[in-house]
Scaffold this motif. Structure first.
Motif, PDB file in Angstrom:
ATOM      1  N   ALA A 109      -6.269  19.471 -21.123  1.00 52.43           N
ATOM      2  CA  ALA A 109      -5.313  19.482 -19.959  1.00 52.43           C
ATOM      3  C   ALA A 109      -5.485  20.827 -19.104  1.00 52.43           C
ATOM      4  O   ALA A 109      -4.528  21.389 -18.693  1.00 52.43           O
ATOM      5  N   TYR A 110      -6.615  20.989 -19.003  1.00 53.23           N
ATOM      6  CA  TYR A 110      -7.061  22.155 -17.894  1.00 53.23           C
ATOM      7  C   TYR A 110      -6.663  23.589 -18.528  1.00 53.23           C
ATOM      8  O   TYR A 110      -6.638  24.574 -17.748  1.00 53.23           O
ATOM      9  N   GLN A 111      -6.445  23.778 -19.941  1.00 54.57           N
ATOM     10  CA  GLN A 111      -6.259  24.843 -20.342  1.00 54.57           C
ATOM     11  C   GLN A 111      -7.127  25.804 -20.797  1.00 54.57           C
ATOM     12  O   GLN A 111      -7.330  26.893 -19.805  1.00 54.57           O
ATOM     13  N   ALA A 112      -8.057  25.579 -21.346  1.00 50.70           N
ATOM     14  CA  ALA A 112      -9.184  26.675 -21.717  1.00 50.70           C
ATOM     15  C   ALA A 112     -10.689  25.928 -21.584  1.00 50.70           C
ATOM     16  O   ALA A 112     -11.644  26.662 -21.520  1.00 50.70           O
TER      17      ALA A 112
ATOM     18  N   ARG B  55     -10.999  35.451 -15.074  1.00 48.91           N
ATOM     19  CA  ARG B  55     -11.243  34.675 -16.361  1.00 48.91           C
ATOM     20  C   ARG B  55     -11.055  33.339 -15.677  1.00 48.91           C
ATOM     21  O   ARG B  55     -11.561  32.152 -16.425  1.00 48.91           O
ATOM     22  N   ARG B  56     -10.133  33.012 -14.756  1.00 48.09           N
ATOM     23  CA  ARG B  56      -9.823  31.519 -14.255  1.00 48.09           C
ATOM     24  C   ARG B  56     -10.784  31.003 -13.364  1.00 48.09           C
ATOM     25  O   ARG B  56     -10.475  29.760 -12.999  1.00 48.09           O
ATOM     26  N   PHE B  57     -11.825  31.907 -12.775  1.00 56.25           N
ATOM     27  CA  PHE B  57     -12.711  31.385 -11.809  1.00 56.25           C
ATOM     28  C   PHE B  57     -13.442  30.181 -12.236  1.00 56.25           C
ATOM     29  O   PHE B  57     -13.930  29.893 -13.283  1.00 56.25           O
ATOM     30  N   GLY B  58     -13.352  29.042 -11.315  1.00 53.26           N
ATOM     31  CA  GLY B  58     -14.211  27.741 -11.489  1.00 53.26           C
ATOM     32  C   GLY B  58     -13.294  26.776 -12.142  1.00 53.26           C
ATOM     33  O   GLY B  58     -13.840  25.641 -12.471  1.00 53.26           O
ATOM     34  N   ARG B  59     -12.000  27.032 -12.419  1.00 52.83           N
ATOM     35  CA  ARG B  59     -11.004  25.933 -13.153  1.00 52.83           C
ATOM     36  C   ARG B  59      -9.761  25.725 -12.376  1.00 52.83           C
ATOM     37  O   ARG B  59      -9.422  26.440 -11.395  1.00 52.83           O
ATOM     38  N   LYS B  60      -9.336  24.456 -12.708  1.00 60.61           N
ATOM     39  CA  LYS B  60      -8.129  23.988 -11.932  1.00 60.61           C
ATOM     40  C   LYS B  60      -6.913  24.977 -12.642  1.00 60.61           C
ATOM     41  O   LYS B  60      -6.999  24.976 -13.780  1.00 60.61           O
ATOM     42  N   PRO B  61      -6.052  24.867 -11.982  1.00 64.65           N
ATOM     43  CA  PRO B  61      -4.572  25.373 -12.387  1.00 64.65           C
ATOM     44  C   PRO B  61      -4.178  24.499 -13.777  1.00 64.65           C
ATOM     45  O   PRO B  61      -4.563  23.399 -13.844  1.00 64.65           O
ATOM     46  N   ARG B  62      -3.384  25.129 -14.778  1.00 66.51           N
ATOM     47  CA  ARG B  62      -3.088  24.614 -15.847  1.00 66.51           C
ATOM     48  C   ARG B  62      -1.883  23.444 -15.359  1.00 66.51           C
ATOM     49  O   ARG B  62      -1.050  23.736 -14.750  1.00 66.51           O
ATOM     50  N   ARG B  63      -2.325  22.032 -15.801  1.00 68.65           N
ATOM     51  CA  ARG B  63      -1.246  20.986 -15.273  1.00 68.65           C
ATOM     52  C   ARG B  63      -1.712  19.790 -15.698  1.00 68.65           C
ATOM     53  O   ARG B  63      -2.790  19.708 -16.570  1.00 68.65           O
ATOM     54  N   GLY B  64      -0.969  18.844 -15.781  1.00 65.74           N
ATOM     55  CA  GLY B  64      -1.362  17.287 -16.011  1.00 65.74           C
ATOM     56  C   GLY B  64      -1.986  16.772 -14.904  1.00 65.74           C
ATOM     57  O   GLY B  64      -2.018  17.298 -13.571  1.00 65.74           O
ATOM     58  N   VAL B  65      -2.328  15.428 -14.957  1.00 68.69           N
ATOM     59  CA  VAL B  65      -2.791  15.014 -13.888  1.00 68.69           C
ATOM     60  C   VAL B  65      -2.116  14.115 -12.675  1.00 68.69           C
ATOM     61  O   VAL B  65      -2.219  14.597 -11.671  1.00 68.69           O
ATOM     62  N   ARG B  66      -0.760  13.437 -13.122  1.00 67.35           N
ATOM     63  CA  ARG B  66       0.051  13.026 -12.345  1.00 67.35           C
ATOM     64  C   ARG B  66       1.584  13.109 -12.628  1.00 67.35           C
ATOM     65  O   ARG B  66       2.204  13.003 -11.856  1.00 67.35           O
ATOM     66  N   ARG B  67       1.861  13.058 -13.602  1.00 69.41           N
ATOM     67  CA  ARG B  67       3.239  13.007 -14.314  1.00 69.41           C
ATOM     68  C   ARG B  67       4.064  14.405 -13.964  1.00 69.41           C
ATOM     69  O   ARG B  67       5.266  14.394 -14.166  1.00 69.41           O
ATOM     70  N   ASP B  68       3.424  15.362 -13.619  1.00 73.16           N
ATOM     71  CA  ASP B  68       4.089  16.512 -13.554  1.00 73.16           C
ATOM     72  C   ASP B  68       3.880  17.124 -12.111  1.00 73.16           C
ATOM     73  O   ASP B  68       4.177  18.472 -11.906  1.00 73.16           O
ATOM     74  N   SER B  69       3.629  16.487 -11.437  1.00 75.66           N
ATOM     75  CA  SER B  69       3.174  17.097  -9.947  1.00 75.66           C
ATOM     76  C   SER B  69       4.328  17.624  -9.242  1.00 75.66           C
ATOM     77  O   SER B  69       4.189  18.827  -8.392  1.00 75.66           O
ATOM     78  N   THR B  70       5.566  17.045  -9.366  1.00 76.65           N
ATOM     79  CA  THR B  70       6.816  17.902  -8.767  1.00 76.65           C
ATOM     80  C   THR B  70       6.930  19.337  -9.228  1.00 76.65           C
ATOM     81  O   THR B  70       7.195  20.303  -8.263  1.00 76.65           O
ATOM     82  N   GLY B  71       6.744  19.701 -10.449  1.00 76.75           N
ATOM     83  CA  GLY B  71       6.932  20.835 -10.689  1.00 76.75           C
ATOM     84  C   GLY B  71       5.739  22.012 -10.686  1.00 76.75           C
ATOM     85  O   GLY B  71       6.132  23.312 -10.505  1.00 76.75           O
ATOM     86  N   THR B  72       4.514  21.484 -10.178  1.00 75.46           N
ATOM     87  CA  THR B  72       3.451  22.462 -10.179  1.00 75.46           C
ATOM     88  C   THR B  72       3.019  22.611  -8.544  1.00 75.46           C
ATOM     89  O   THR B  72       2.016  23.247  -8.523  1.00 75.46           O
ATOM     90  N   GLY B  73       3.632  21.775  -8.054  1.00 78.92           N
ATOM     91  CA  GLY B  73       3.080  21.708  -6.527  1.00 78.92           C
ATOM     92  C   GLY B  73       1.883  20.981  -6.169  1.00 78.92           C
ATOM     93  O   GLY B  73       1.443  20.878  -5.216  1.00 78.92           O
ATOM     94  N   HIS B  74       1.353  19.999  -7.118  1.00 77.47           N
ATOM     95  CA  HIS B  74       0.459  19.209  -7.100  1.00 77.47           C
ATOM     96  C   HIS B  74       1.125  17.669  -6.506  1.00 77.47           C
ATOM     97  O   HIS B  74       1.863  17.308  -7.253  1.00 77.47           O
ATOM     98  N   GLU B  75       0.452  17.132  -5.488  1.00 75.24           N
ATOM     99  CA  GLU B  75       1.116  15.897  -5.031  1.00 75.24           C
ATOM    100  C   GLU B  75      -0.322  14.821  -4.846  1.00 75.24           C
ATOM    101  O   GLU B  75      -1.168  15.445  -4.345  1.00 75.24           O
ATOM    102  N   HIS B  76       0.079  13.858  -5.298  1.00 77.60           N
ATOM    103  CA  HIS B  76      -0.738  12.801  -5.186  1.00 77.60           C
ATOM    104  C   HIS B  76      -0.530  11.584  -4.454  1.00 77.60           C
ATOM    105  O   HIS B  76       0.627  11.253  -4.266  1.00 77.60           O
TER     106      HIS B  76
END
Length: 478
Positions: free
Chosen positions: A307-310, A211-232
């Motif tokens: 925000a990358y949800q649906a 179902r999620r093929f071709g999509r990024k994980p649900r997250r914000g762009v930069r303000r939640d990077s610590t919690g989701t493992g995304h670093e910028h």
């Protein structure tokens, strides 16, 4: 290897700045290395490319799927490539094998019908299929049959004519147009079609879920990077109304150490809050083993309105982006790439809002229009952007219990400078009157500067620029 003059060198002199910069809208392919690599690398790459070009598998032509036992369908899934009306040979390419995460494979192989349904929806009937020596299949699809026109608002329509470009978009540099490996043999997609990289069963089976093929994980762009493992490591401007962005982006091949991580360098055009109503348009290059099955940098696009949800997806993997160009395959690998202490290669990117129709257009290289995101896809971006962001992003999954070794940019810190660290240059934004302007009130952000950092500068040659990136895990980044 003879590069056939597909790059140009702009000689410049500036105190403490690069004496030359290679501005090159790069040729997209995967396995052919640059002419300045070592003989061992060249031999290995050539052998790999020849193996890929030579390897094909038997295929089954099918127009309808009979009612079969689930177990037989599972077996069929492993040996057949399905398209809506017919199939083509699929290379027996080792890079396309599903990743060995048993929980992913187990859940997906139990649902073969869902995979087949996804393939039917993504892969459109082709009037011509071109097999690239690197293993990709490029389907030439009638432009009005591309995935975008599955959208109810676009059904029955055809792509729009090119818009008015922003004023001041030429800078006097000599820029070579983009080339792709699959066109070198003289093969090309005919007029009235668009080239689309074929999605295979293996591509879908590598995904964390069908179902999620071709999509990024649900997250914000930069303000939640610590919690989701995304670093910028990024620069951004906000506090105004923005109608586009432009930059030349240095291309590298960063190492991605976990199959479910990625490393990318891109432009973000952003509107809305960092909650569930976030709108983004994104374009750049990325290394994503999960999405593409290899470690080559690929030209990509993305969009979301929640925000990358649906909503939204990469490239043409859902209805949304309308491609108008028959020479560029979004998702195809970029080459040549920059080499440490060697030649540097860039891709030019520009995203801007058409003043007449309000759609967001994408330009690749020097005047090569790729297509557009229709304005109706968005809520906040239907009018304008409130933030523009440039830079790098990685995923740190900590799958081994410590910080990832996935690299950003070149894998070297910003302080190493030209030829060693990755860069963006000639950063600009588009204003309300369709003018390209330099950035003002620039902010910079490195989520974990001991892992990946950034340094901003400005001069008369590169305009506003920055170096960025890093190696990830090191003695200061445990």
């Amino acid at each position: 290897m003879d590069m056939k003059g597909y790059y140009s060198v702009s000689w410049t002199k500036h105190k403490k700045e690069p004496f030359f910069a290679v501005h090159h809208t790069t040729r997209q392919h995967k396995c052919i290395q640059e002419n300045h690599v070592t003989p061992e690398q060249t031999t290995s790459s050539l052998n790999h490319s020849l193996k890929l070009a030579a390897s094909t598998s038997k295929y089954t032509t099918t127009t309808t799927l009979p009612m079969l036992l689930p177990s037989f369908v599972s077996l069929l899934l492993l040996v057949t490539s399905i398209s809506p009306t017919f199939s083509h040979p699929i290379p027996s390419n080792s890079r396309l094998q599903p990743l060995s995460h048993s929980h992913h494979n187990a859940s997906n192989t139990l649902r073969p019908a869902a995979v087949l349904q996804k393939l039917r929806r993504i892969n459109k009937p082709a009037v011509k299929t071109i097999k690239s020596p690197d293993g990709d299949l490029i389907d030439c699809v009638l432009s009005h049959h591309q995935p975008a026109f599955d959208h109810p608002y676009l059904k029955g329509q055809r792509p729009l004519d090119p818009p008015e470009r922003p004023k001041g978009h030429t800078n006097g540099e000599t820029v070579m147009e983009s080339f792709q490996l699959w066109t070198d043999s003289g093969e090309a997609c005919p007029g009235g079609t668009v080239p689309i990289r074929r999605t295979t069963e293996q591509d879908i089976l590598r995904a964390s879920s069908i179902r999620r093929f071709g999509r990024k994980p649900r997250r914000g762009v930069r303000r939640d990077s610590t919690g989701t493992g995304h670093e910028h490591a990024v620069v951004f401007v906000n506090g105004d109304q923005y109608y586009g962005a432009k930059a030349s982006v240095n291309v590298w091949t960063p190492s991605v150490t976990d199959p479910y991580e990625f490393s990318l360098s891109q432009i973000w055009v952003i509107a809305g809050s960092f909650g569930n109503d976030l709108n983004t348009i994104e374009a750049g290059w990325q290394v994503s083993p999960e999405l593409y099955g290899d470690n080559y940098p690929r030209f990509f696009t993305y969009w979301t309105t929640d925000a990358y949800q649906a909503t939204g997806c990469y490239n043409l993997l859902c209805s949304g982006f309308v491609q108008t160009n028959n020479k560029i395959a979004i998702g195809a690998a970029i080459s040549p790439r920059s080499i440490y202490n060697g030649r540097q290669f860039d891709i030019g990117l520009m995203v801007w809002k058409d003043p007449k129709h309000g759609h967001w257009w994408l330009e690749f290289g020097s005047g090569l229009l790729v297509g557009y995101w229709p304005a109706f896809l968005f809520s906040h971006l239907r009018t304008h952007a409130s933030m523009v962001q440039f830079g790098g992003e990685i995923v740190n999954s900590r799958s081994r219990g410590y910080h990832t070794g996935t690299q950003m940019g070149s894998g070297h810190f910003a302080e190493e400078g030209f030829g060693k660290a990755a860069y963006f240059r000639n950063l600009q934004v588009v204003d309300w009157d369709n003018n390209l302007l330099p950035l003002s009130n620039i902010h910079q952000l490195a989520d974990h500067s001991n892992c990946y950092d950034i340094r901003v500068g400005s001069n008369n040659v590169w305009g506003t620029y920055f170096y960025y990136g890093g190696p990830g895990r090191n003695v200061r980044c445990p």
